[in-house]
Scaffold this active site. Structure first.
Site, PDB file in Angstrom:
ATOM      1  N   LYS A 188       3.232 -23.773   1.969  1.00 30.21           N
ATOM      2  CA  LYS A 188       4.528 -23.979   1.298  1.00 30.21           C
ATOM      3  C   LYS A 188       4.417 -25.106   0.297  1.00 30.21           C
ATOM      4  O   LYS A 188       3.791 -26.114   0.579  1.00 30.21           O
ATOM      5  CB  LYS A 188       5.576 -24.307   2.356  1.00 30.21           C
ATOM      6  CG  LYS A 188       6.964 -24.598   1.821  1.00 30.21           C
ATOM      7  CD  LYS A 188       7.970 -24.858   2.934  1.00 30.21           C
ATOM      8  CE  LYS A 188       8.188 -26.332   3.180  1.00 30.21           C
ATOM      9  NZ  LYS A 188       9.276 -26.620   4.116  1.00 30.21           N
ATOM     10  N   THR A 220      18.717 -25.751   4.926  1.00 26.77           N
ATOM     11  CA  THR A 220      19.357 -24.737   4.075  1.00 26.77           C
ATOM     12  C   THR A 220      18.924 -23.329   4.473  1.00 26.77           C
ATOM     13  O   THR A 220      19.518 -22.343   4.044  1.00 26.77           O
ATOM     14  CB  THR A 220      18.950 -24.929   2.609  1.00 26.77           C
ATOM     15  OG1 THR A 220      17.519 -24.742   2.507  1.00 26.77           O
ATOM     16  CG2 THR A 220      19.298 -26.315   2.110  1.00 26.77           C
TER      17      THR A 220
HETATM   18  C1  R5P Z   1      10.141 -29.721   6.456  1.00 27.06           C
HETATM   19  O1  R5P Z   1       8.961 -30.034   6.320  1.00 27.06           O
HETATM   20  C2  R5P Z   1      10.713 -29.217   7.746  1.00 27.06           C
HETATM   21  O2  R5P Z   1       9.725 -29.033   8.708  1.00 27.06           O
HETATM   22  C3  R5P Z   1      11.499 -27.931   7.530  1.00 27.06           C
HETATM   23  O3  R5P Z   1      10.598 -26.913   7.136  1.00 27.06           O
HETATM   24  C4  R5P Z   1      12.555 -28.095   6.460  1.00 27.06           C
HETATM   25  O4  R5P Z   1      13.316 -29.238   6.710  1.00 27.06           O
HETATM   26  C5  R5P Z   1      13.472 -26.902   6.407  1.00 27.06           C
HETATM   27  O5  R5P Z   1      14.421 -27.090   5.403  1.00 27.06           O
HETATM   28  P1  R5P Z   1      15.147 -25.863   4.725  1.00 27.06           P
HETATM   29  O6  R5P Z   1      15.774 -25.044   5.829  1.00 27.06           O
HETATM   30  O7  R5P Z   1      16.176 -26.495   3.832  1.00 27.06           O
HETATM   31  O8  R5P Z   1      14.147 -25.088   3.951  1.00 27.06           O
END
Ligand code: R5P
Length: 284
Positions: A188, A220
């Site tokens: 990602k 989100t």
């Molecule tokens: C980030 O590194 C966390 O592990 C989550 O993947 C992230 O906070 C998810 O955020 P969202 O649902 O906004 O994509």
């Protein structure tokens, strides 16, 4: 010296569960707001010499929650408790665990240092974004939920566990090990300025598989939905999501239910998908 659990209006469900788990008495603290927005707490339980565990949720209204904790710790100390511990299942500010850009703070350190300096003897958090953030904080413990999750997933036919990013790969590995199945991750990339998320495919073969996507946080929903779309495109036959802290900003819940087959969350932040009780993770 006994053990006493204190909880507030944000943890009326959780406080008694924790007390039952550790075989302690539980009572609710008084918590109010003054007309100017300042907070007031009062503990009316006798605590002389007791080991007190204060159970509280710091989401939503994280910043107010932190002040509440500070006031509560002082109140408990004033009553002569021998030890004060906190159970904060979802620790806010944990994702800012380093200086990604010059001039930023390491926010999680600021919070943990504040708790230490207040005289908090021990702290339990659940599935902290990076467990290493607790290194050097004696008595501060990260509770891992993967055994609990594996129990709920045993019925899946042909599972593969996938992390939506490298940061949660270790979670995929731990859950996969519990289930005795394969695991992998998607690469990602989040643009630090725009917040936009994109994925690069890895070489996992997910065709015909029942995918379990695991992550610590759904905010989100962008990360999970993006990962689910990529995996569907690769021929996955079903997608189950397991996440510990389901913040669910805006339309996240609705979007997620359209993008995946099933969602399991913990009750660290109560919501539609809360099935795992974090109280069950506390050591007896
Ligand atoms: C980030 O590194 C966390 O592990 C989550 O993947 C992230 O906070 C998810 O955020 P969202 O649902 O906004 O994509």
């Amino acid at each position: 010296m006994g053990r006493v659990v204190l909880f507030d209006e944000h943890s009326r469900d959780l406080g008694p569960n924790v007390a039952a788990r550790i075989n302690a008495n539980a009572s609710e603290v008084t918590h109010k707001y003054f007309p100017d927005g300042e907070q007031y707490v009062r503990v009316t339980t006798k605590l002389n010499g007791d080991d007190v565990l204060y159970v509280t949720r710091l989401y939503p209204n994280q910043d107010q929650g932190l002040i509440r904790v500070m006031l509560l710790v002082d109140a408990v100390k004033g009553l002569g408790a021998s030890r004060i511990g906190l159970f904060i299942p979802y620790m806010p500010y944990a994702r800012q665990d380093r200086r990604f850009l010059e001039g930023e703070p390491v926010s999680i350190n600021v919070l943990l240092n504040t708790l230490k300096n207040l005289g908090v003897d021990y702290l339990y958090v659940v599935d902290l974004h990076k467990p290493q953030s607790l290194n050097g904080f004696n008595g501060f413990i990260n509770l891992k939920p993967f055994k609990l999750y594996a129990e709920a997933l045993r019925g899946l036919g042909n599972p593969v566990v996938v992390s939506p990013d490298l940061g949660s790969l270790w979670r995929a590995q731990e859950l996969a090990n519990e289930l005795g199945v394969e695991y992998d991750y998607l690469e990602k990339h989040r643009d630090r300025y725009t917040g936009e998320v994109s994925f690069t495919l890895r070489s996992i073969n997910v065709k015909g598989k029942d995918i379990v996507i695991i992550d610590d946080i759904i905010s989100t929903g962008g990360t999970i939905i993006g990962a689910a779309n990529v995996l569907r495109g690769m021929g996955a036959s079903s997608i189950t999501v397991v996440a510990t802290h389901c913040i669910m900003i805006g339309e996240a819940e609705a979007k997620l239910s359209r993008a995946v087959d099933k969602v399991y969350c913990s009750n660290s932040i109560p919501g539609k998908y809360s099935v795992f009780d974090v109280a069950q993770l506390l050591p007896l």
